[in-house]
Design an enzyme around this catalytic site. Structure first.
Site, PDB file in Angstrom:
ATOM      1  N   GLY A 254      16.318   0.054 -21.483  1.00 56.07           N
ATOM      2  CA  GLY A 254      15.214  -0.519 -20.737  1.00 56.07           C
ATOM      3  C   GLY A 254      14.909  -1.915 -21.225  1.00 56.07           C
TER       4      GLY A 254
ATOM      5  N   ARG B 238     -26.015  -4.993  -5.699  1.00 55.62           N
ATOM      6  CA  ARG B 238     -26.566  -3.852  -6.436  1.00 55.62           C
ATOM      7  C   ARG B 238     -27.924  -4.228  -7.037  1.00 55.62           C
ATOM      8  NH1 ARG B 238     -27.052   1.544  -6.935  1.00 55.62           N
ATOM      9  NH2 ARG B 238     -26.629   2.341  -9.040  1.00 55.62           N
TER      10      ARG B 238
ATOM     11  N   ILE C 268      14.193   2.553 -10.470  1.00 53.88           N
ATOM     12  CA  ILE C 268      14.722   1.511  -9.597  1.00 53.88           C
ATOM     13  C   ILE C 268      13.853   1.417  -8.340  1.00 53.88           C
ATOM     14  CG2 ILE C 268      16.736   0.640  -8.369  1.00 53.88           C
ATOM     15  CD1 ILE C 268      16.954   0.857 -11.503  1.00 53.88           C
ATOM     16  N   SER C 269      13.060   0.375  -8.264  1.00 49.27           N
ATOM     17  CA  SER C 269      12.193   0.158  -7.105  1.00 49.27           C
ATOM     18  C   SER C 269      13.036  -0.007  -5.849  1.00 49.27           C
ATOM     19  CB  SER C 269      11.328  -1.080  -7.316  1.00 49.27           C
ATOM     20  OG  SER C 269      10.475  -0.922  -8.428  1.00 49.27           O
TER      21      SER C 269
ATOM     22  N   GLU D 227       9.834  -5.252 -15.922  1.00 39.74           N
ATOM     23  CA  GLU D 227      10.432  -6.594 -16.002  1.00 39.74           C
ATOM     24  C   GLU D 227      10.176  -7.248 -17.356  1.00 39.74           C
ATOM     25  OE1 GLU D 227      10.515  -9.088 -12.533  1.00 39.74           O
ATOM     26  OE2 GLU D 227       9.934  -7.393 -11.271  1.00 39.74           O
TER      27      GLU D 227
ATOM     28  N   GLY E   2     -20.317   4.139 -12.258  1.00 37.12           N
ATOM     29  CA  GLY E   2     -19.621   5.373 -11.885  1.00 37.12           C
ATOM     30  C   GLY E   2     -18.877   5.269 -10.576  1.00 37.12           C
TER      31      GLY E   2
ATOM     32  N   PHE F 181      17.315  -3.644  -6.985  1.00 37.55           N
ATOM     33  CA  PHE F 181      17.902  -4.257  -8.183  1.00 37.55           C
ATOM     34  C   PHE F 181      17.983  -3.173  -9.246  1.00 37.55           C
ATOM     35  CE2 PHE F 181      16.883  -6.346 -12.289  1.00 37.55           C
ATOM     36  CZ  PHE F 181      17.798  -7.390 -12.345  1.00 37.55           C
ATOM     37  N   ALA F 182      19.203  -2.781  -9.638  1.00 39.14           N
ATOM     38  CA  ALA F 182      19.395  -1.637 -10.529  1.00 39.14           C
ATOM     39  C   ALA F 182      19.944  -2.097 -11.871  1.00 39.14           C
ATOM     40  CB  ALA F 182      20.321  -0.610  -9.880  1.00 39.14           C
TER      41      ALA F 182
END
Length: 384
Positions: free
Chosen positions: A133, A269, A159-160, A368, A345, A125-126
């Protein structure tokens, strides 16, 4: 605890149960290596295609699963909980197929959606551009009519799936004098002459869900136009309503994975002869995670119900989608940060999944529609 997904039909529950098993056995074990190598999730998408997930957003008449919007919300969350990169590539595919489902002609639907549903064709999807944006109406990519069809010229970014997709639904200006009503959508098959993807961006997270810059100087046939000229912006906004709920789903899945990991770690822990979970301060941190998750879940489920109602009876659900996306993305960020803190850590190392989840989640408040854009949409609805 009560069943969070009591609204699903029995066959939808079975679908999600099978998907949970598949993701646990075949998707989650690859997540760390995918992140480390930044390798695209081809194999994971193939696995999901066999499970029916690449067509889960589509009706049965086009080869889709035909599940409800709440079931889709749960299904995407399940995938995201196993691997954020896989969920990102999957939902980018949904943006492309939703574009065709909402804005395409019947011939275009029949041509593309069945093979997209089986995984034979991956979509992209472009919409986004370097200078457009948050406000897509500012796009500069132009499509001009020619005797043989269209000449498309411009640049898209972030563009994914863009460089690996079999087809791209791309939005461009066809009449600059009409503002957003002068935006149209086009379907570009892979290998279209003049379509040149760049290298995958080196992203902070979701490293297996690649995003690309697309450079365009293409001659397109007349039938590349998706649906009607000038309807592209309206199609894109409807698609993004769907997409924002799917972003919320990704956030739910990633947040739950982080929260579950933190609770398991805190139980095991031992410090000063007692488990972390015996300390009141730690319990309060866990309570805050649970509260944030529950709020995000309920808003997301409400948006999914409104999406289903709109599908069945017409109407829009933009406000609910924006609220779900905003709430879930911001809650997930806080949950993941708390989960890392509870690991001490160790949480800052790549040996524990909360480090990756924190990086994967950061984009959810940006793409999005950023959190700031969602607040504009929400306040605009409230003040109307």
């Amino acid at each position: 605890m009560s069943d969070d997904w009591h609204m699903l039909a029995e066959e939808e529950r079975l679908f999600c149960n099978v998907l949970t098993r598949i993701c646990a056995e075949q998707i989650a074990p690859k997540a760390a290596e995918t992140d480390e190598r930044a390798s695209f999730v081809h194999d994971q998408l193939a696995t999901l295609a066999e499970a029916g997930m690449l067509g889960a957003n589509l009706p049965e008449e086009y080869g889709g699963s035909g599940i409800s919007a709440p079931a889709l919300l749960n299904a995407v969350a399940i995938v995201a909980g196993a691997c954020g990169s896989t969920a990102s590539a999957l939902t980018a595919h949904y943006l492309a197929t939703d574009s065709i489902l909402i804005g395409g002609s019947e011939a275009q639907k029949q041509l593309w959606l069945p093979k997209a549903a089986t995984g034979a064709a991956l979509g992209a999807f472009a919409l986004t551009e370097p200078t457009a944006g948050s406000d897509p109406a500012d796009m500069k990519t132009r499509a001009r009519r020619t005797p043989d069809g269209w000449h498309l010229k411009g640049t898209k970014c972030f563009i994914s799936n863009g460089g690996v997709a079999d087809f791209i639904v791309l939005y461009a200006v066809t009449d600059p004098d009409k503002g957003h009503r002068g935006i149209s959508a086009f379907i570009l098959p892979k290998g279209t002459p003049g379509l040149e993807p760049g290298a995958p961006e080196r992203t902070m997270g979701l490293k297996g869900g690649h995003v690309f810059t697309l450079n365009l100087d293409c001659q397109l046939p007349a039938d590349a136009l998706l649906g009607d000229e000038g309807k592209g912006f309206r199609t894109a906004m409807q698609v993004l309503d769907n997409g924002r709920i799917e972003v919320a789903a990704q956030c739910l899945g990633l947040a739950k994975a982080a929260m579950d990991a933190a609770i398991a770690y805190a139980k095991d822990r031992i410090i000063g002869g007692e488990a972390l979970t015996d300390r009141q301060g730690i319990r309060w941190m866990i309570a805050d995670m649970g509260l944030a998750y529950r709020q995000a879940l309920l808003l997301s489920q409400d948006a999914a119900r409104q999406r289903q109602h709109a599908h069945d009876h017409g109407g829009r659900f933009s406000l609910a989608a924006s609220m779900a996306k905003l709430a879930a993305s911001e809650a997930a960020g806080k949950i993941a940060d708390t989960a890392l803190q509870l690991h001490g850590g160790y949480g800052y190392t790549r040996d524990f999944p909360v480090e990756r989840i924190n990086r994967d989640l950061r984009i959810m408040r940006i793409y999005e529609g950023s959190s700031e854009i969602q607040r504009i949409i929400i306040s605009g609805n409230m003040l109307a």
